[in-house]
Design a protein around this motif. Structure first.
Motif, PDB file in Angstrom:
ATOM      1  N   LYS A   1     -17.086   5.883   8.884  1.00  0.00           N
ATOM      2  CA  LYS A   1     -16.548   5.513  10.194  1.00  0.00           C
ATOM      3  C   LYS A   1     -17.139   4.181  10.656  1.00  0.00           C
ATOM      4  O   LYS A   1     -16.440   3.343  11.227  1.00  0.00           O
ATOM      5  N   ARG A   2     -18.428   3.999  10.410  1.00  0.00           N
ATOM      6  CA  ARG A   2     -19.078   2.746  10.800  1.00  0.00           C
ATOM      7  C   ARG A   2     -18.505   1.573  10.003  1.00  0.00           C
ATOM      8  O   ARG A   2     -18.314   0.475  10.530  1.00  0.00           O
ATOM      9  N   LEU A   3     -18.202   1.817   8.746  1.00  0.00           N
ATOM     10  CA  LEU A   3     -17.606   0.772   7.912  1.00  0.00           C
ATOM     11  C   LEU A   3     -16.247   0.347   8.457  1.00  0.00           C
ATOM     12  O   LEU A   3     -15.946  -0.850   8.540  1.00  0.00           O
TER      13      LEU A   3
ATOM     14  N   LEU B   1      -1.748   0.534  13.740  1.00  0.00           N
ATOM     15  CA  LEU B   1      -1.146   1.530  12.845  1.00  0.00           C
ATOM     16  C   LEU B   1      -2.098   1.904  11.715  1.00  0.00           C
ATOM     17  O   LEU B   1      -2.329   3.088  11.434  1.00  0.00           O
ATOM     18  N   ILE B   2      -2.646   0.896  11.044  1.00  0.00           N
ATOM     19  CA  ILE B   2      -3.434   1.149   9.826  1.00  0.00           C
ATOM     20  C   ILE B   2      -4.791   1.742  10.156  1.00  0.00           C
ATOM     21  O   ILE B   2      -5.228   2.723   9.532  1.00  0.00           O
TER      22      ILE B   2
ATOM     23  N   LEU C   1      -6.477   5.289   9.244  1.00  0.00           N
ATOM     24  CA  LEU C   1      -7.775   5.392   8.562  1.00  0.00           C
ATOM     25  C   LEU C   1      -8.719   6.345   9.294  1.00  0.00           C
ATOM     26  O   LEU C   1      -9.394   7.179   8.661  1.00  0.00           O
ATOM     27  N   PHE C   2      -8.783   6.253  10.612  1.00  0.00           N
ATOM     28  CA  PHE C   2      -9.680   7.135  11.345  1.00  0.00           C
ATOM     29  C   PHE C   2      -9.207   8.580  11.305  1.00  0.00           C
ATOM     30  O   PHE C   2     -10.032   9.510  11.273  1.00  0.00           O
TER      31      PHE C   2
ATOM     32  N   ALA D   1      -6.125   5.792  -0.101  1.00  0.00           N
ATOM     33  CA  ALA D   1      -5.927   4.567  -0.879  1.00  0.00           C
ATOM     34  C   ALA D   1      -4.812   3.717  -0.283  1.00  0.00           C
ATOM     35  O   ALA D   1      -4.923   2.480  -0.212  1.00  0.00           O
ATOM     36  N   PHE D   2      -3.736   4.364   0.180  1.00  0.00           N
ATOM     37  CA  PHE D   2      -2.635   3.625   0.815  1.00  0.00           C
ATOM     38  C   PHE D   2      -3.123   2.889   2.056  1.00  0.00           C
ATOM     39  O   PHE D   2      -2.832   1.699   2.245  1.00  0.00           O
ATOM     40  N   ALA D   3      -3.868   3.585   2.914  1.00  0.00           N
ATOM     41  CA  ALA D   3      -4.370   2.946   4.135  1.00  0.00           C
ATOM     42  C   ALA D   3      -5.324   1.805   3.798  1.00  0.00           C
ATOM     43  O   ALA D   3      -5.336   0.776   4.479  1.00  0.00           O
ATOM     44  N   ALA D   4      -6.119   1.965   2.737  1.00  0.00           N
ATOM     45  CA  ALA D   4      -7.062   0.918   2.352  1.00  0.00           C
ATOM     46  C   ALA D   4      -6.332  -0.338   1.873  1.00  0.00           C
ATOM     47  O   ALA D   4      -6.657  -1.454   2.291  1.00  0.00           O
ATOM     48  N   VAL D   5      -5.325  -0.174   1.019  1.00  0.00           N
ATOM     49  CA  VAL D   5      -4.614  -1.364   0.522  1.00  0.00           C
ATOM     50  C   VAL D   5      -3.762  -1.986   1.622  1.00  0.00           C
ATOM     51  O   VAL D   5      -3.535  -3.202   1.631  1.00  0.00           O
TER      52      VAL D   5
END
Length: 548
Positions: free
Chosen positions: A323-325, A361-362, A366-367, A429-433
């Motif tokens: 979460k901090r990242l 959105l992204i 992620l959260f 992985a989708f949210a990261a890319v």
């Protein structure tokens, strides 16, 4: 677009602001016997979903009734005198700049309420939680809908108290300190901002944002503009948050409950950047031009700083909190927004507004995903989540490993997420890319347009300096890709450990809550013109002045 009368549009916009407040008051009342369901707690959680759902429907109908042929024109306007002695008016309206933010706020708040219904917050009674969530929604929507400087300030401050209690009462470890830090930073910035707003209103003879945008700074001397931009900019920069005024954000995100992090990153940070575009760019252009190079410099430092902090948290042995990242990644992403605004060009400002929506959105997705991962594993420590994926299988070898238990400190809780929960791993992985700016997804266009704007900044700005800023920002995109790919490799990849504890994949309510964010991330990435077509005419008019 559907044909809706102006009076209906006015009602819809007013409902967006007042509806959540009425819902918050109702949430604190006892539930009628017929609506209690299994328990009063379930009734109030269902009430939160109902109210936020009604607000989302109203926002969608407002967007459908919006005249997309005239996105630079203020629509659904209401203008009522409130404090005649100070010429403060209840002036509401929406254009192509604010409309996407209104819809985004309504959507993320509804998804947060839906998440809360199926995963009630641990802590005090949910009555207060739902009421605070609705007050937070009302304040955020008001900040994007009001057209009076004093009302904007009140809305800007209105969100502080509910967010403070969401963190302090329902947050995790270190929540009290994080909540106080959040309030103190934003309050101190807001005091300075209020002085700047009053200076503009008194010197220009009006607090009306539309009149100030039309005047385009002609009634303000350059010295007044410089003082106003400095004062207001500090308050907005704290909320954005801009480096080095960002230090409250990682603590707040780390301690906040899942929905608190979603709303903080998804919509509250946008209030700061929206203020730069709505107030400072049109009302004090000469003063803004003076500070634009410094704003751009702080922005690119934030991009590099946020990325390096994320790389430090992502490396093995750092005990990095996921979460901090993501919170530090927001510092970098909002740096691109500030860089686009600092160019004072239509290209850069449109990129900033696009990046605002994409980030909401992204990062909201992620959260949600990290919250789900913590629910399943009990941790968001990257070292714990990735231990077996890092080749440390020997640490859990022997009878303890084969029986499915683990050596203390070596819990195989999240290793090889692709193999243990493929849908959850795939979504992460989708949210990261998407966050690293993969072409074809929403994260790409805003950052690229911000960099293009820096390539050719507005007249009066040093092009060599902005070319340096553009180069640094472009390097920051590489660092962003590096740390996000490291996270995906450590959390998602690797062979599933033998007889590892079961890990539940995406549940039905999670699928319902996350699908809109995934779909919108893809749609805005493949069809950016839908959003830029709304913002560009309004941006062009804000930068040049003129009648609205």
């Amino acid at each position: 677009m559907i044909d809706i009368s102006e009076s209906v549009m006015q009602f819809l916009l007013a409902f967006l602001l007042v509806g959540p407040l009425l819902g918050a008051a109702a949430a604190l009342l006892p539930a009628p016997p017929g609506l209690r369901g299994k328990s009063p707690d379930q009734a109030v959680l269902r009430h939160g979903v109902t109210v936020t759902g009604a607000v989302l429907v109203a926002a969608i109908v407002l967007a459908l009734g919006f005249d997309h042929d005239q996105p630079s024109k203020m629509q659904a306007t209401t203008d009522i005198s409130w404090i005649p002695a100070l010429d403060v008016r209840i002036h509401l309206g929406t254009d192509g700049i604010s409309l996407p933010l209104l819809v985004l706020t309504a959507l993320l708040t509804f998804l947060s309420a839906l998440h809360t219904y199926f995963k009630p917050p641990a802590g005090p009674s949910p009555k207060a939680f739902v009421a605070l969530l609705l007050v937070l929604e009302s304040g955020t929507l008001a900040a994007f809908a009001v057209l009076d400087l004093i009302l904007f300030f009140l809305a800007f401050e209105m969100v502080l108290i509910p967010m403070y209690f969401l963190i302090a009462r329902w947050g995790g470890e270190g929540r009290a300190e994080a909540a106080w830090k959040f309030v103190l930073y934003t309050l101190l910035g807001s005091v300075v901002m209020l002085l700047g707003l009053l200076l503009i209103g008194i010197k220009a003879g009006t607090f009306d944002m539309v009149a100030l945008a039309t005047d385009n700074g002609r009634s303000l001397t350059v010295s007044v503009q410089i003082i106003a931009v400095l004062a207001i900019g500090i308050g907005l920069a704290v909320k954005t948050p801009m480096w080095p005024l960002h230090s409250w954000l990682p603590d707040a995100h780390t301690a906040a409950p899942t929905v608190g992090s979603v709303l903080l990153a998804g919509v509250l940070l946008k209030m700061g950047t929206y203020g730069f575009v709505r107030i400072l760019l049109p009302a004090a252009p000469d003063g803004f031009r003076t500070f634009a190079p410094y704003l751009a410099a702080f922005a690119v430092v934030g991009i590099i700083y946020g990325s390096l902090a994320c790389l430090a948290l992502a490396k093995e042995g750092a005990k990095g909190d996921l979460k901090r990242l993501i919170a530090y990644s927001s510092v970098g992403h909002m740096g691109f927004v500030l860089l686009g605004i600092a160019t004072m060009t239509p290209t850069g400002v449109n990129g900033a507004l696009f990046a605002n929506i994409a980030h909401g959105l992204i990062t909201g997705l992620l959260f949600f995903l990290v919250g789900a991962l913590k629910d399943r594993t009990g941790t968001v420590d990257l070292d714990v989540l990735s231990r077996l994926s890092s080749g440390l299988r020997s640490a859990t070898s022997g009878p303890a490993a084969t029986s499915g238990s683990a050596v203390p400190g070596r819990l195989p809780t999240g290793a090889a997420l692709y193999g243990r929960a493929p849908r959850l791993g795939g979504l992460l992985a989708f949210a990261a890319v998407a966050s690293l700016g993969l072409p074809g997804l929403a994260g790409f266009w805003g950052e690229m347009l911000a960099l293009f704007g820096a390539f050719d900044p507005a007249a009066g700005l040093s092009r060599p300096a902005f070319l340096v800023f553009m180069s640094i920002g472009a390097f920051g995109t590489l660092l962003t890709a590096a740390y996000l790919l490291v996270v995906v490799r450590r959390v998602c990849m690797g062979a599933p450990p033998e007889q590892a504890p079961a890990l539940t994949d995406v549940r039905g309510h999670e699928f319902a809550a996350w699908t809109p964010l995934v779909v919108l991330t893809v749609v805005t990435g493949l069809w950016p013109g839908a959003l830029i077509g709304l913002t560009d005419p309004a941006v062009q008019q804000l930068l040049t002045g003129g009648t609205r």
